[in-house]
Design an enzyme around this catalytic site. Structure first.
Site, PDB file in Angstrom:
ATOM      1  N   GLY A   1      -0.175  -6.323   0.713  1.00 32.50           N
ATOM      2  CA  GLY A   1      -0.445  -5.218   1.624  1.00 32.50           C
ATOM      3  C   GLY A   1       0.783  -4.795   2.427  1.00 32.50           C
ATOM      4  O   GLY A   1       1.628  -5.638   2.734  1.00 32.50           O
TER       5      GLY A   1
ATOM      6  N   CYS B   1      11.181  -9.564   6.060  1.00 33.18           N
ATOM      7  CA  CYS B   1      11.843  -8.507   6.820  1.00 33.18           C
ATOM      8  C   CYS B   1      12.265  -9.105   8.155  1.00 33.18           C
ATOM      9  O   CYS B   1      11.826  -8.686   9.221  1.00 33.18           O
ATOM     10  CB  CYS B   1      10.919  -7.318   7.014  1.00 33.18           C
ATOM     11  SG  CYS B   1      11.801  -5.903   7.689  1.00 33.18           S
TER      12      CYS B   1
ATOM     13  N   CYS C   1       1.601 -11.341  -1.422  1.00 26.77           N
ATOM     14  CA  CYS C   1       1.181 -10.792  -0.122  1.00 26.77           C
ATOM     15  C   CYS C   1       1.436  -9.291  -0.181  1.00 26.77           C
ATOM     16  O   CYS C   1       2.429  -8.798   0.349  1.00 26.77           O
ATOM     17  CB  CYS C   1       1.936 -11.448   1.019  1.00 26.77           C
ATOM     18  SG  CYS C   1       1.686 -13.239   1.145  1.00 26.77           S
TER      19      CYS C   1
ATOM     20  N   GLY D   1       1.080  -2.253   0.253  1.00 29.48           N
ATOM     21  CA  GLY D   1       1.133  -1.781  -1.118  1.00 29.48           C
ATOM     22  C   GLY D   1       2.388  -1.096  -1.580  1.00 29.48           C
ATOM     23  O   GLY D   1       2.488  -0.709  -2.747  1.00 29.48           O
ATOM     24  N   GLY D   2       3.378  -0.935  -0.716  1.00 25.07           N
ATOM     25  CA  GLY D   2       4.588  -0.229  -1.124  1.00 25.07           C
ATOM     26  C   GLY D   2       5.331  -0.932  -2.244  1.00 25.07           C
ATOM     27  O   GLY D   2       5.695  -0.310  -3.251  1.00 25.07           O
ATOM     28  N   LYS D   3       5.566  -2.223  -2.093  1.00 18.29           N
ATOM     29  CA  LYS D   3       6.272  -2.969  -3.139  1.00 18.29           C
ATOM     30  C   LYS D   3       5.389  -3.101  -4.387  1.00 18.29           C
ATOM     31  O   LYS D   3       5.893  -3.036  -5.513  1.00 18.29           O
ATOM     32  CB  LYS D   3       6.693  -4.346  -2.622  1.00 18.29           C
ATOM     33  CG  LYS D   3       7.749  -4.287  -1.521  1.00 18.29           C
ATOM     34  CD  LYS D   3       8.176  -5.680  -1.105  1.00 18.29           C
ATOM     35  CE  LYS D   3       9.207  -5.635   0.024  1.00 18.29           C
ATOM     36  NZ  LYS D   3       8.605  -5.160   1.297  1.00 18.29           N
TER      37      LYS D   3
ATOM     38  N   ASP E   1      -6.850 -15.434   0.217  1.00 15.35           N
ATOM     39  CA  ASP E   1      -5.725 -16.092   0.859  1.00 15.35           C
ATOM     40  C   ASP E   1      -4.780 -16.552  -0.247  1.00 15.35           C
ATOM     41  O   ASP E   1      -5.178 -17.304  -1.141  1.00 15.35           O
ATOM     42  CB  ASP E   1      -6.224 -17.297   1.667  1.00 15.35           C
ATOM     43  CG  ASP E   1      -5.129 -17.945   2.506  1.00 15.35           C
ATOM     44  OD1 ASP E   1      -3.966 -17.963   2.067  1.00 15.35           O
ATOM     45  OD2 ASP E   1      -5.445 -18.462   3.587  1.00 15.35           O
TER      46      ASP E   1
END
Length: 470
Positions: A288, A404, A286, A290-292, A335
């Site tokens: 988006g 989170c 998952c 995109g940071g990780k 998905d």
């Protein structure tokens, strides 16, 4: 910043009317941000920075607008209770544009060093500029009533009795919905002291954390060039003391980004877990926005690995492309529960969609939008995704499940339910995966999962579990 040191920009022209140009641009930007949040369900941290750039509001004015907008959005529940008491009517009976300004004025009166006269008069000017004399007189009366007591006095008057309902009192005092305070209490083992510390930390404006892209710039170099200091835990983190991160050259050049240190630890964890015969086939389920994926992709490039990144939203997939364009990352718009990708991944990160209760300090309005029923729907999705992650990982590979959120229903309960339903699946000790820098075992609890907290670790309240299958 104390507004009573600022020039009075809300002056009356000769016709006793107010023009937009006569108003304080910082307060106007804060008001317009609050309006976007109320009318369009916008996110303050997305709306305000663009607004400041477009209106060329910089320096101290930009900092003041940011404090007002984020602080008001964060404290909305407490402010609304005070406004309702002062107005002697529920806030849902007050016109939205007037309520936006009342919240802004009440925040200045209760939670900043802005002088009472400046807070009231500039708020009245804002109302009058759009709504005329009648609503501005109402705003003046309400805010003058608010100014008669400080925050502590209003809390004592309006909050539940701490002797009879400590959770309710603390929730009111630190501007959280009661149900979220109850979630935090349960996640913290019922400790009242821990709960108060967690809510207090969550009620503060968070520091800005930068991430140095491995292979492009080190944290030491980023700290030197940005004026920040290296983080305590993540080897890629820099704490930025202030200013606009967009002004940091390394961010403009794509060598660094803005990312909470807890998120950095999660991304790093999936790359350092022990995996036999790592073939370099990694997956972010998952991904988006995109940071990780960017951090894992940079580490994959160093290790000669490749990362598949799944994102169900085309818009968010485009955001990923922008930050991983030069990395060994392949983006799949699908998905993640039925992506069509072949099993056999060495490392899988499932940073699952969640309630976001762990990042409320960074998304100030979110605490007032969430409801307990939201969690029930998300838990179903989280279990489906984690079950698929265990299908996609190879035997002996590792799945890092993160949210989170500290909500037990989204964290330990999801892991326990999936482990009970997937043959051969078992949980690993996740603590060694984040034992780095100053983050030693004494800060990581009894395991096998890891729960980070703002008041303990200075990060968002990130949850991490590591799983494998035979």
């Amino acid at each position: 910043m104390s507004a009573n040191r600022r020039p009075d920009q809300g002056k009356r022209d000769n016709s006793a009317k107010f023009r937009q140009k006569d108003l304080d641009p910082a307060r106007v930007a804060a008001r317009d941000t609050l309006r976007a949040v109320r009318e369009r369900d916008a996110y303050a941290n997305l709306v305000l920075p663009k607004m400041l750039r477009d209106r060329k509001i910089e320096g101290r004015d930009a900092a003041f607008a940011t404090e007002l907008a984020y602080g008001t959005a964060r404290a909305q529940g407490l402010l609304d209770a005070v406004i309702a008491a002062a107005a002697k009517r529920p806030v849902d009976e007050i016109d939205g544009p007037v309520l936006d300004v009342l919240r802004l004025g009440a925040y200045q009166l209760l939670r900043t060093r802005v002088g009472s006269h400046a807070a009231v008069s500039t708020s009245v000017d804002l109302v009058r500029s759009e709504n005329g004399m009648g609503p501005s007189g109402f705003a003046n009366a309400v805010l003058r009533k608010v100014s008669q007591k400080d925050e502590e006095m209003w809390v004592d008057e309006l909050a539940p009795s701490p002797a009879e309902d400590l959770v309710g009192y603390l929730a009111f005092q630190y501007a959280h919905p009661r149900w979220i305070a109850e979630v935090f209490r349960d996640a913290l083992g019922g400790s009242a002291g821990q709960l108060q510390a967690a809510l207090a930390a969550d009620d503060e404006r968070p520091p800005v954390h930068l991430v140095a892209r491995p292979g492009y710039i080190t944290a030491e170099e980023l700290a030197l060039t940005s004026g920040g200091e290296e983080g305590d835990y993540s080897p890629y983190c820099v704490y930025l003391p202030g200013g606009d991160p967009g002004d940091v050259e390394a961010i403009r050049e794509g060598y660094a980004g803005v990312q909470d240190e807890g998120s950095q630890l999660i991304a790093r964890a999936v790359t350092v877990a022990e995996v036999a015969d790592d073939s370099g086939r990694w997956l972010d389920m998952c991904a988006g926005p995109g940071g990780k994926a960017a951090l894992i992709g940079a580490l994959a490039e160093i290790d000669a690995a490749r990362l598949d990144a799944i994102e169900v939203s085309k818009h968010r997939a485009e955001l990923i492309r922008k930050v991983v364009s030069d990395l060994p990352v392949t983006i799949h718009v699908a998905d993640a529960r039925s992506s069509g990708l072949e099993p056999g991944y060495d490392r899988v990160l499932l940073d699952a969609p969640c309630s976001g209760l762990g990042s409320l300090r960074r998304r100030p309005e979110s605490r007032w939008r969430r409801a307990p029923a939201d969690v029930d729907e998300l838990v179903v999705l989280q279990k489906e995704l984690l079950t698929e992650a265990l299908r996609l990982v190879k035997p002996g590979g590792v799945v890092v499940y993160s949210t989170c959120s500290p909500h037990p229903a989204e964290t330990t309960a999801v892991v326990a339910d999936v482990l009970a339903s997937v043959d051969g699946a078992r949980q690993l000790d996740a603590r060694p995966l984040v034992t780095v820098g100053k983050l030693g075992p004494e800060l990581l609890g009894d395991g096998p999962h890891v729960q980070l907290w703002p008041h303990i670790h200075g990060t968002d309240a990130m949850f991490l579990a590591a799983l494998t299958r035979d």
